[in-house]
Scaffold this active site. Structure first.
Site, PDB file in Angstrom:
ATOM      1  N   SER A 181       0.865  -1.193   0.000  1.00  0.00           N
ATOM      2  CA  SER A 181       0.000   0.000   0.000  1.00  0.00           C
ATOM      3  C   SER A 181       0.895   1.233   0.000  1.00  0.00           C
ATOM      4  O   SER A 181       1.735   1.374  -0.884  1.00  0.00           O
ATOM      5  CB  SER A 181      -0.960  -0.030   1.193  1.00  0.00           C
ATOM      6  OG  SER A 181      -1.872   1.033   1.113  1.00  0.00           O
ATOM      7  N   THR A 182       0.766   2.100   1.002  1.00  0.00           N
ATOM      8  CA  THR A 182       1.521   3.361   1.018  1.00  0.00           C
ATOM      9  C   THR A 182       3.026   3.102   0.948  1.00  0.00           C
ATOM     10  O   THR A 182       3.577   2.367   1.765  1.00  0.00           O
ATOM     11  CB  THR A 182       1.209   4.147   2.303  1.00  0.00           C
ATOM     12  OG1 THR A 182      -0.198   4.221   2.468  1.00  0.00           O
ATOM     13  CG2 THR A 182       1.787   5.544   2.229  1.00  0.00           C
ATOM     14  N   HIS A 207      -2.511  -1.100  -3.440  1.00  0.00           N
ATOM     15  CA  HIS A 207      -3.673  -0.224  -3.293  1.00  0.00           C
ATOM     16  C   HIS A 207      -3.518   0.983  -4.213  1.00  0.00           C
ATOM     17  O   HIS A 207      -2.633   1.813  -4.006  1.00  0.00           O
ATOM     18  CB  HIS A 207      -3.825   0.248  -1.845  1.00  0.00           C
ATOM     19  CG  HIS A 207      -4.155  -0.852  -0.895  1.00  0.00           C
ATOM     20  ND1 HIS A 207      -3.928  -0.755   0.465  1.00  0.00           N
ATOM     21  CD2 HIS A 207      -4.705  -2.079  -1.090  1.00  0.00           C
ATOM     22  CE1 HIS A 207      -4.322  -1.873   1.054  1.00  0.00           C
ATOM     23  NE2 HIS A 207      -4.788  -2.688   0.137  1.00  0.00           N
TER      24      HIS A 207
END
Length: 369
Positions: A181-182, A207
């Site tokens: 994700s991040t 994501h």
């Protein structure tokens, strides 16, 4: 508790006003300034010392990327990009993440005001995450005489330093699964560029919203020895290929006879995400079992942690990125706490250890039929 302070940088007065309003509605954050261009933003950052800035990509007086690059060299700080949902916007956004932006928000081309208001929860979530992220300084800009050498070094740095030996037949029996994700766009790149052309298939859930994953796949395809593309529903999963979950769709793996195939479907968000790492990793446990290798990279939250433990219980071998090299140590921490990790490693050691693991288990893989 001290509030997270934010400076908004955008050439649109309307966007500045809406972002300021959204931020100031939150009990834990405050917009302390709004600048219409990077030159004004530079003074504002110097005087107000915000915790986070939101930064438009295309602005007058100085391009958003040029400003970001200078900022990350001279005064590294958490930046959330505000990008237009266009092909060029996607490419520029990926470059911004490479330069050190923590994350981005995609604003619509039309209906901007309503579109940004609809994204209020997403925007404020990303500001909160950015405020806690580990930020790294970019290396100094090269001097004029060193530009050629620096360009050569940059090209070399994007690829593995030494030739990677072939893995051979064993690559047809395994599948590698990556969740991120991040901070994950760059972390995933760092893993993939160090894999040989004949490595097992790699299935990736990062994501990302719709409209950005195609550009991301194309960028990786140009850097890696394996071929990288957006996953398409029903296609065969082949060795030497990487498949990225399309933004806004869930990605999983199914079996069709002796072959693995991609399943790309719409559906409700899982763990608030679509695509969800949980969906991909659950399919890895269910369908691939002992022939699966899992990798959990940087990201906020717990998406995929439980499913990674199910993978481990089904016989998969799992690698988890360590805290020191994560932008956000959320998903990896949750995977470790769930008992899903076989090895916790710095990012740069994951690909070499993955290859070692593949070589050490040659001949031990289960047949798919």
């Amino acid at each position: 508790m001290a509030k997270t302070t934010v400076v908004v940088v955008d050439d649109s007065a309307l966007v500045r006003s809406i972002l300021t309003e959204i931020i100031n509605r939150q009990p834990d954050m405050q917009c302390i300034g709004a600048a219409s261009d990077p030159l004004a933003a530079r003074e504002m950052i110097r005087n107000l010392n915000p915790d986070v800035i939101t930064l438009d990509v295309e602005m007058p007086k100085m391009d958003g990327l040029d400003f970001l690059q200078r900022l990350m060299r001279l005064r590294p700080m958490p930046v959330v990009m505000v990008s237009t949902l266009t092909e060029r916007g996607a490419e520029v956004t990926l470059k911004a993440l490479e330069l050190g932006a923590v994350d981005f928000v995609a604003k619509p081309k039309i209906g901007v005001a309503d579109g940004i208001r609809a994204l209020a929860h997403d925007i404020t979530d990303k500001i909160r995450i950015a405020a806690k992220a580990q930020i790294r300084r970019l290396p100094p800009a090269p001097t004029a005489g060193a530009v050629g050498a620096a360009a050569a070094h940059s090209t070399a740095a994007a690829r593995p330093a030494a030739p990677i030996a072939s893995l051979g037949r064993l690559s047809t029996e395994k599948i590698i699964f990556i969740g991120a994700s991040t901070g994950g766009t760059e972390a995933t790149k760092d893993v993939l560029i160090n894999l040989p052309a004949d490595c097992p298939a790699v299935c990736i859930t990062q994501h990302m919203p719709p409209g950005f994953t195609r550009s991301y796949a194309a960028r990786l395809d140009g850097l890696c020895k394996i071929r990288v593309k957006e996953a398409q529903d029903g296609e065969r999963i082949l060795p030497g290929h990487g498949y990225i979950a399309p933004g806004g769709m869930h990605f999983s793996v199914e079996r069709s006879g002796a072959n693995y195939i991609a399943r790309v479907q719409d559906g409700e968000p899982v763990n608030r995400h679509k695509p969800s790492v949980e969906v991909l990793f659950q399919s890895a446990a269910r369908v691939v079992g002992q022939n699966a290798l899992g990798i959990m990279l940087t990201g906020m939250g717990a998406d995929g942690a439980k499913a990674m433990k199910v993978m481990k219980d089904a016989g998969a071998y799992n690698f988890v990125q360590d805290e020191a090299t994560c932008v956000v140590f959320g998903m990896p921490r949750e995977a470790i706490n769930a008992g899903a990790a076989d090895e916790v490693l710095p990012l740069q050691q994951i690909a070499p250890r993955l290859i070692e693991r593949l070589r050490s288990t040659a001949g031990m893989s289960l047949n798919r039929v």
